[in-house]
Structure formats: structure tokens, C-alpha cells
Enzyme design. Structure first.
Site, PDB file in Angstrom:
ATOM      1  CG  HIS A 156      -1.710  -1.209   1.439  1.00  0.00           C
ATOM      2  ND1 HIS A 156      -2.974  -1.441   0.951  1.00  0.00           N
ATOM      3  CD2 HIS A 156      -1.357  -2.347   2.102  1.00  0.00           C
ATOM      4  CE1 HIS A 156      -3.382  -2.653   1.308  1.00  0.00           C
ATOM      5  NE2 HIS A 156      -2.409  -3.222   2.003  1.00  0.00           N
ATOM      6  CB  SER A 277      13.336  22.744 -15.423  1.00  0.00           C
ATOM      7  OG  SER A 277      12.562  23.909 -15.541  1.00  0.00           O
ATOM      8  CE  LYS A 283      11.892  19.508 -11.232  1.00  0.00           C
ATOM      9  NZ  LYS A 283      10.651  19.824 -11.949  1.00  0.00           N
ATOM     10  CD  GLU A 290       9.188  12.237 -15.501  1.00  0.00           C
ATOM     11  OE1 GLU A 290       8.208  12.933 -15.244  1.00  0.00           O
ATOM     12  OE2 GLU A 290      10.317  12.716 -15.725  1.00  0.00           O
TER      13      GLU A 290
END
Ligand code: ARG
Length: 471
Positions: A156, A277, A283, A290
């Protein structure tokens, strides 16, 4: 442009229709399979006396020169000639004259396209199997490199029990090893020779399908001509395999994305595997993971698309089937790229041992072990569970961990606690106590690594078989 099938038509094809029905824009990537298949067919026609041997030789030489031209970038594919098959055949006749027209004896584009696709997919399976094998090797190497590092295991997405990071990596190894086995099944369905089915019913010429199969290194032949030209199961099996593999890569991607966030900080990806970024200077984004997660959707799409295309088709060939190739090609490209970049990303990944181990010492993931301790002293598990639960609740109020409790405090929860409880709930003790077959202990890790190395060796033997049998 005059069509190879123009005889019964009174007027030319509408240009819009020509463009709409053409597949050469994407099927030209099967040129090598198309020409190799045609060479085998021409040789067989010559040997069976269906055409003269000298004619067969002329056709074969012509085909070889077309192959050389394509590879040298000296061939332009014409949309008006519809597909790769007719582009090659038309050029052959232009080059060697009317005898080129004998190549298509006893054959149809329906069995020809099936042959090319089978051959192309066999080559792709070989490449994908190699890359999948290497990614499994990268997982084994990572498990070995960080063999003793502990981390919380989750259910979980809540900390559950301490495990070895290596155990986590080897779980993915097992998943990918199943993918490799599934790919073996895909290979079997693909290693079937359809040529000789003709348009649908077989042919009146005394052809030798077995000879063509031998020359093209196919293990088996289709038994039924209708099935040979209508079957797209092998592509569906490939897309199913690909979907499951991408689902696995998507799951590990999700973990890598989480683990590389500041909230987890369990791992650090190499700078070379991340992007920045355009606005936020700080970043460092895990784009590879991804994108692999994102591309999973596109591969599922190709599977759903072909299942839908084929579901209502009467036997045998229907033009709908031309829709089988783009999704298959895109899936092959997506898998090859994803597997390659993933292996290199894993090899460059650094594990933050301190952070992972802080996460297992400053949490309650040893509560099961506290209960197990009492069970070993004779308490039924349900009662032991209740005692440990009460101790956790107490610690939450007191802002403590179980390991901060004194022996007197432990004994206030149950008199069976003795001084050895302190050692019993150390994360390392918890990990190594799970010696059950397939558990997280270091003994189990060693056994899993041995099995993994054996699996990789068996895979290597299969990779050789694929390489010998693919064109
Ligand atoms: N380009 C076609 C395909 O990919 C080849 C087979 C065409 N056969 C036909 N009867 N029109 O499916």
C-alpha cells in the site's frame, strides 16, 4: 503509372485512392526480407522445373542487384506502386525484362506479405531478446553491487517490513525472465513459413514449400493455406508479450521516479540520464523512466488496435490486414530503444545506502518481528500481533521507535520479553531471519543470484539459436 494488376481496369487509380491504399511508406523497411524471400522462391521455381534454371538465375541476379541498390541508397520507392513487393517486382522487370514477370508464378502478395512479416519479426525478436537479456544482466549486477543495502519493503506504499535492496532488484529480474520465456513462445508462432499458400487456396504448380522453408531457415510450415494468409496471431502474441514487458518496465519506472524524489532520496540517477528544466535551475528530472512509463500506453494501444482490426475479418486476406504493420514496427522500435536506455540508466544509478537504511531503522517495519519474537516464546500469533500493535500505538504517542523502548517498557507490554528482544528487532536481524525459500535473507539472495546467473546462461544458448535462424 501502369499497375502490375491493371489488366481488367478501364481507367487508372484515383490519386487520392493510390495514396490512401499505399503501404510502401512503412513496409519498405521489409525490403531485405522481401528480396531474400523472392530469391528463395525463384530458386525453388527453377529447381522444380516450373521455370528454367537459367531464368531463375537471371531473376536471382536481378534481385541481388536491387538489394545492393537499396542498401546503397540508389532506389526510390514509388507510392503509385503501392507496396514494397510491387516496387521490387516492377524494378526487376524494368531491369531484366519480361522474364522478371515469372517471379510471381505460384505466389500471391497475400502469402508474400505474410512471409516478409514473419521473417522481419524473427529478426526483431532476436534483437529484442538480446536487449532484454542485457537488461536482466544489469539488474543482477545492481543487486550484486548493493548486495547488503537494506530498505523498507512496502505494501500500500506504506512501510511494511525491512528487505534487501538486492531482493527488490531480483524481483524485477524474475519478471523479466518470464518475459524472456514468453518471447520464446512468440518465436515459435513466428517461426512458421506461409509461402506457397498462394492467394488463399494453395497453387496448381508443383512447388516445394519445404525447400523454401529450409532455405529461409523456418522450423515449420503452415498446414492450411487459408490459415497461412489470414493468421496474425503471431503479431498479437508479440504485442501481448510487449505489453506485459512494458507494464513491468513501467512499474520499475514508477519506483525509480519516486525513489529519486527529494521525499525518498533513495537513489540518484546519473546526470547523463536526466534532463533539466528551462525555467527552474535546480531541476533534474528522471525523464527516461517517465517516458518508458508513458510509452507503455502506446504499446497497449497497438495491441488493442490489432485485436480490433482482426476481430471481424472473414477468411482469408482482407485489406484491413495491412493495418497490422505500423503498430508492430512502432512496438519493435519502442521496445528496442526502451530496453537499451534502461540498461544504461540502471548501470549509472547510485543507491543512497544511508538514506535507505535510515528509513528501515526509523520506522515500525520491525513490528512483525516483535510479534514473531513472542510467537517463538509460545504466544499464539494473534495475541502477539495485538501486543506489538499496542506497543506501536504507545510509541506513536511517546514519539519513539520500538528500538527506543527499555526492557522494562517491553515487559510492561508482555512478561515474555527478555533482553534478546533488542537484537531481534534490529533491521539486519529482521532481514536475515527471513530465510524461507525465496525470502529476503542474504542466504536467499545468494541462492537467487546463482539461479539468475544460470537463467542468463540458458538464455545465451537460445540467443544463438535465434541468431542462426533469423535472416
Ligand atoms: N500491402 C499489402 C499488405 O500489407 C500486401 C498484400 C496485398 N494483397 C492484396 N490482395 N491487396 O497487406
Amino acid at each position: 503509372m501502369a499497375k502490375l494488376w491493371g489488366g481488367r481496369f478501364a481507367k487508372g487509380t484515383d490519386v487520392l485512392v493510390e495514396e490512401f491504399t499505399s503501404s510502401v511508406g512503412f513496409d519498405q523497411r521489409m525490403y531485405r526480407e522481401d528480396i531474400t524471400g523472392s530469391i528463395a522462391h525463384a530458386r525453388m521455381l527453377g529447381q522444380c522445373g516450373i521455370i528454367d534454371k537459367a531464368e531463375a538465375d537471371t531473376i536471382i541476379k536481378g534481385l541481388e542487384s536491387i538489394l545492393a541498390d537499396i542498401e546503397a541508397g540508389k532506389f526510390s520507392f514509388e507510392v503509385a506502386l503501392e507496396d514494397v513487393h510491387m516496387n521490387v517486382e516492377k524494378r526487376l522487370t524494368d531491369r531484366i525484362g519480361a522474364v522478371g514477370g515469372k517471379l510471381h508464378t505460384g505466389r500471391s502478395r497475400n502469402d508474400q506479405v505474410a512471409l516478409d512479416t514473419h521473417m522481419y519479426l524473427k529478426g526483431a525478436i532476436r534483437d529484442i531478446a538480446e536487449l532484454l537479456h542485457d537488461l536482466q544482466l544489469a539488474l543482477v549486477e545492481t543487486a550484486e553491487k548493493y548486495g547488503d543495502v537494506m530498505m523498507p519493503g512496502y505494501t500500500h506504499l506504506q512501510r511494511a517490513q525491512p528487505i534487501l535492496f538486492a531482493h527488490h532488484m531480483l524481483a524485477y529480474f524474475s519478471m523479466l525472465a518470464r518475459d524472456f520465456r514468453r518471447l520464446e513462445g512468440v518465436w515459435q508462432g513466428t517461426d512458421m513459413m506461409p509461402l506457397g499458400a498462394g492467394a488463399l487456396a494453395g497453387t496448381t504448380y508443383p512447388i516445394d514449400r519445404h525447400q523454401v522453408a529450409r532455405e529461409l531457415k523456418f522450423d515449420a510450415l503452415y498446414e492450411n493455406s487459408l490459415d497461412a494468409v489470414s493468421d496474425r496471431d503471431y503479431i498479437l502474441e508479440f504485442l501481448s508479450f510487449a505489453s506485459i514487458l512494458m507494464m513491468h518496465l513501467s512499474r520499475i519506472s514508477e519506483e525509480i521516479i519516486l525513489w529519486s524524489s527529494a521525499e525518498f532520496a533513495f537513489i540518484e540517477l546519473d546526470d547523463g540520464h536526466c534532463t533539466g528544466s528551462s525555467i527552474m535551475p535546480q531541476k533534474k528530472n528522471p525523464d527516461v523512466a517517465e517516458l518508458v512509463r508513458g510509452k507503455t500506453g502506446r504499446v497497449y494501444g497497438h495491441l488493442m488496435s490489432l485485436l480490433t482490426v482482426t476481430k471481424g475479418l472473414p477468411l482469408a486476406y482482407n485489406k484491413d490486414m495491412q493495418e497490422d504493420k505500423e503498430g508492430m514496427f512502432d512496438t519493435i522500435d519502442t521496445l528496442k530503444f526502451s530496453l537499451k536506455v534502461y540498461a544504461s540508466m540502471l548501470r549509472g544509478m547510485k543507491v543512497n545506502k544511508q538514506v535507505m537504511e535510515r528509513a528501515v531503522s526509523q520506522d515500525f517495519s520491525n513490528a512483525t518481528d516483535m510479534a514473531d519474537y513472542l510467537v517463538k516464546k509460545g504466544l499464539p500469533f494473534r495475541q502477539a500481533h495485538e501486543v506489538a500493535g499496542k506497543a506501536v500505538a504507545h510509541c506513536i504517542i511517546e514519539k519513539k521507535w520500538l528500538m527506543d523502548l527499555s526492557l522494562a517498557e517491553f515487559q510492561s507490554f508482555h512478561p515474555l520479553f527478555e533482553a534478546d528482544i533488542m537484537n531481534a528487532i534490529q533491521p539486519e536481524t529482521c532481514v536475515n531471519a527471513r530465510k524461507s525459500y525465496g525470502g529476503t535473507s542474504s542466504a536467499s539472495r545468494e541462492r537467487q543470484l546463482t539461479v539468475a546467473r544460470e537463467t542468463l546462461e540458458e538464455q545465451e544458448a537460445l540467443l544463438d539459436v535465434y541468431t542462426e535462424s533469423a535472416i
